[in-house]
Scaffold this active site. Sequence first.
Site: not given
Length: 150
Positions: A55-57
């Site tokens: 999720g990052h990124i």
Amino acid sequence: RIDFNKIQIPKEKIHLLNPQRFEMDQLDGIYTINFEEKFLVGYRDIRTDEFWVKGHIPGRPLFPGILMIECAAQLSSYYFKASLPPGQQDMFVGFGGVTDVKFRGTVNPGDRLLMMGKCTDLRSRRAVFATQGIVNGQMVFEGTIIGMPV
């Protein structure tokens, strides 16, 4: 002056003083610790299977800046506790503050983040460290970490 082929303090020995485990264990080893010159150099290998990668990124995973700060704090905490006599090392060292933090580059899965700390003030209730993170010879992070027993 630092032999990057020799780890002076492996993760198992770091765990004797630092309580962080699982996802929050941000320090893989320490190459050197020098109490006379008040510095130490450790590292963190950034893996592709870490909790933040998805999720990052998405599509361009970047090691979160807050985890760089945490890595520097764990390095600083180890120095603080290792400087104490045995029997006094069981305290927990928490954040007293962070100042002058700057991110100067990215850290990606597959990178080795070298973390350097220089103790600038050490007292029984407070420790201050100037820290820097380096990847492939480039500074990616710098900041002052303030630790205190809690």
